[in-house]
Design a protein around this motif. Structure first.
Motif, mmCIF file in Angstrom:
data_model
loop_
_atom_site.group_PDB
_atom_site.id
_atom_site.type_symbol
_atom_site.label_atom_id
_atom_site.label_comp_id
_atom_site.label_asym_id
_atom_site.label_seq_id
_atom_site.Cartn_x
_atom_site.Cartn_y
_atom_site.Cartn_z
ATOM 1 N N ALA A 309 0.806 -1.225 0.000
ATOM 2 C CA ALA A 309 0.000 0.000 0.000
ATOM 3 C C ALA A 309 0.836 1.270 0.000
ATOM 4 O O ALA A 309 0.389 2.318 -0.473
ATOM 5 N N ASP A 310 2.058 1.198 0.536
ATOM 6 C CA ASP A 310 2.888 2.407 0.605
ATOM 7 C C ASP A 310 3.701 2.647 -0.664
ATOM 8 O O ASP A 310 4.539 3.555 -0.710
ATOM 9 N N THR A 311 3.470 1.847 -1.712
ATOM 10 C CA THR A 311 4.166 2.053 -2.991
ATOM 11 C C THR A 311 3.717 3.368 -3.620
ATOM 12 O O THR A 311 2.517 3.643 -3.709
ATOM 13 N N ASP A 312 4.657 4.176 -4.050
ATOM 14 C CA ASP A 312 4.318 5.438 -4.718
ATOM 15 C C ASP A 312 3.975 5.127 -6.177
ATOM 16 O O ASP A 312 4.802 5.265 -7.072
ATOM 17 N N TYR A 313 2.730 4.734 -6.396
ATOM 18 C CA TYR A 313 2.304 4.280 -7.725
ATOM 19 C C TYR A 313 2.378 5.385 -8.772
ATOM 20 O O TYR A 313 2.455 5.109 -9.977
ATOM 21 N N ARG A 314 2.399 6.638 -8.347
ATOM 22 C CA ARG A 314 2.445 7.739 -9.312
ATOM 23 C C ARG A 314 3.770 7.771 -10.090
ATOM 24 O O ARG A 314 3.844 8.372 -11.159
ATOM 25 N N LYS A 315 4.780 7.100 -9.552
ATOM 26 C CA LYS A 315 6.039 6.993 -10.282
ATOM 27 C C LYS A 315 5.936 6.039 -11.469
ATOM 28 O O LYS A 315 6.792 6.043 -12.345
ATOM 29 N N ALA A 316 4.889 5.228 -11.489
ATOM 30 C CA ALA A 316 4.756 4.196 -12.521
ATOM 31 C C ALA A 316 4.257 4.738 -13.853
ATOM 32 O O ALA A 316 4.286 4.029 -14.863
ATOM 33 N N TYR A 317 3.829 5.983 -13.874
ATOM 34 C CA TYR A 317 3.267 6.535 -15.112
ATOM 35 C C TYR A 317 3.364 8.050 -15.118
ATOM 36 O O TYR A 317 3.559 8.696 -14.092
ATOM 37 N N THR A 318 3.202 8.613 -16.303
ATOM 38 C CA THR A 318 3.009 10.053 -16.459
ATOM 39 C C THR A 318 2.063 10.285 -17.630
ATOM 40 O O THR A 318 2.132 9.579 -18.647
ATOM 41 N N THR A 319 1.192 11.254 -17.495
ATOM 42 C CA THR A 319 0.256 11.580 -18.586
ATOM 43 C C THR A 319 0.740 12.767 -19.419
ATOM 44 O O THR A 319 0.046 13.198 -20.337
ATOM 45 N N ARG A 320 1.929 13.285 -19.107
ATOM 46 C CA ARG A 320 2.388 14.522 -19.758
ATOM 47 C C ARG A 320 2.541 14.370 -21.268
ATOM 48 O O ARG A 320 2.377 15.344 -22.019
ATOM 49 N N PHE A 321 2.828 13.170 -21.752
ATOM 50 C CA PHE A 321 3.086 12.989 -23.181
ATOM 51 C C PHE A 321 1.830 12.651 -23.979
ATOM 52 O O PHE A 321 1.852 12.703 -25.205
ATOM 53 N N VAL A 322 0.756 12.294 -23.301
ATOM 54 C CA VAL A 322 -0.468 11.910 -24.018
ATOM 55 C C VAL A 322 -1.592 12.939 -23.891
ATOM 56 O O VAL A 322 -2.545 12.919 -24.677
ATOM 57 N N LYS A 323 -1.475 13.826 -22.923
ATOM 58 C CA LYS A 323 -2.629 14.682 -22.634
ATOM 59 C C LYS A 323 -2.959 15.679 -23.744
ATOM 60 O O LYS A 323 -4.116 16.124 -23.856
ATOM 61 N N ASP A 324 -1.975 16.038 -24.563
ATOM 62 C CA ASP A 324 -2.234 17.024 -25.621
ATOM 63 C C ASP A 324 -2.053 16.468 -27.032
ATOM 64 O O ASP A 324 -1.968 17.221 -27.990
ATOM 65 N N MET A 325 -2.011 15.147 -27.171
ATOM 66 C CA MET A 325 -1.778 14.567 -28.512
ATOM 67 C C MET A 325 -3.004 14.680 -29.404
ATOM 68 O O MET A 325 -2.934 15.107 -30.548
ATOM 69 N N HIS A 326 -4.140 14.228 -28.895
ATOM 70 C CA HIS A 326 -5.402 14.301 -29.626
ATOM 71 C C HIS A 326 -5.341 13.640 -30.997
ATOM 72 O O HIS A 326 -5.752 14.232 -32.007
ATOM 73 N N VAL A 327 -4.797 12.425 -31.044
ATOM 74 C CA VAL A 327 -4.869 11.638 -32.285
ATOM 75 C C VAL A 327 -6.213 10.947 -32.268
ATOM 76 O O VAL A 327 -6.389 9.843 -31.752
ATOM 77 N N MET A 328 -7.197 11.607 -32.831
ATOM 78 C CA MET A 328 -8.579 11.141 -32.692
ATOM 79 C C MET A 328 -8.862 9.966 -33.637
ATOM 80 O O MET A 328 -8.380 9.937 -34.760
ATOM 81 N N PRO A 329 -9.643 9.002 -33.150
ATOM 82 C CA PRO A 329 -9.976 7.837 -33.982
ATOM 83 C C PRO A 329 -10.707 8.240 -35.250
ATOM 84 O O PRO A 329 -11.429 9.227 -35.261
#
Length: 329
Positions: A309-329
């Motif tokens: 439970a004390d694992t800092d799971y936020r280190k496992a990912y970042t959304t900084r590279f996908v949040k502004d891509m907008h490659v729409m289907p």
């Protein structure tokens, strides 16, 4: 006002991507090695398509795909610096972070994991397996099985080892087994055995599928390279869904056992399940990830005893590279 704001945001995103492409063309191509998570298949189609169609090159990268397999430890190879990116899985990265490995997920291919359950015709839902024998591979014991067992009050006594041989399922109508829609279902169809498939994600299993993993130092030292790779891969997936022929040709070069029939079957399943284009991708674009989904995966792992439970799971990912891509289907 909302329409005007949306147009402004769209313009900023377009100019950002044009600037990204222009800066890519101005430099020598970066050599990038991507490690796949299995033998080449349609589930890797977006990556192969980005190579075949020159999409990676458009973003200033010379990408080579190194094929994985059952004896390949992707995270070990990545940490050793023998690859720049790897296709991966949320549970693996979170567990790696718990153990102090410098891994981070920067994007995804699928909005849900493709893992599910193949059953005979008499089963009406994923919750209808109480009197069934369930075949589970070793990897399933440390990923989806604890979640499934907890959700539907199943027991370990119901399970037997899945050895990736479908003959037990074919011979015994009381057996259900783990499956991927493009693999085991394809084999069952070819054998003329009627089956049903239940995608775990439809019952709340939260991980993403075929994610893009790199090292934390790569994100810190080469953020622009990461951005280009994630963007080009998303465009590769969009292109693959529209015309898979270029990507499939490269897949068959790497995996001589892959047939046109199975590639077509798998692509149809990807489209049917909308794993690339559905969910959050329908609203925010292919490859997107959210904090909410990662929190659900963390909660699932902790609740089933797979993560401290004390694992800092936020280190496992970042959304900084996908949040502004907008490659729409």
């Amino acid at each position: 006002m909302n329409k005007r704001t949306s147009l402004i945001r769209m313009s900023v995103a377009i100019f950002g991507m044009l600037a990204l492409q222009a800066s890519s063309l101005a430099r020598a191509e970066d050599k990038v090695t991507l490690l796949s998570n299995w033998y080449a298949q349609a589930e890797h189609g977006g990556f192969y398509q980005a190579v075949a169609k020159g999409i990676y090159k458009k973003y200033g990268m010379d990408v080579s795909i190194k094929m994985g397999g059952p004896q390949v430890n992707n995270m070990q190879i990545l940490v050793a610096g023998q690859a720049d990116f790897s296709m991966g899985y949320d549970f693996t990265v979170m567990k790696g972070v718990e153990q102090g490995l410098p891994l981070v997920t920067v994007g995804t291919s699928f909005q849900s994991d493709l893992q599910g359950m193949m059953t005979h015709d008499d089963v009406g839902s994923l919750g209808g397996l109480k009197n069934k024998t369930i075949l589970v591979a070793g990897s399933g014991q440390s990923s989806w099985w604890p979640w499934l067992k907890s959700k539907f009050a199943y027991t370990d006594a119901q399970t037997k080892a899945y050895t990736f041989n479908l003959q037990p399922f074919f011979a015994d109508p009381n057996i259900a087994q783990q499956a991927y829609p493009s693999s085991e279902l394809f084999q069952a169809d070819k054998a003329g055995v009627k089956s049903k498939f239940f995608l775990f994600a439809n019952d709340g299993y939260p991980p993403y599928g075929t994610t893009i993993i790199t090292l934390q130092k790569t994100v810190a030292q080469k953020p622009e390279l990461v951005q280009r790779f994630v963007q080009a891969t998303a465009e590769g997936w969009k292109s693959y869904l529209e015309d898979p022929a270029p990507g499939n040709a490269l897949i068959k070069q790497d995996n001589k056992n892959m047939s046109d029939e199975q590639l077509a079957y798998a692509l149809n399943k990807l489209k049917e399940l909308k794993v690339v284009t559905g969910g959050d991708a329908a609203k925010y674009g292919i490859g997107t990830m959210t904090d909410e989904r990662w929190k659900k995966t963390y909660d699932t792992m902790v609740a089933t005893g797979l993560l401290k439970a004390d694992t800092d799971y936020r280190k496992a990912y970042t959304t900084r590279f996908v949040k502004d891509m907008h490659v729409m289907p």
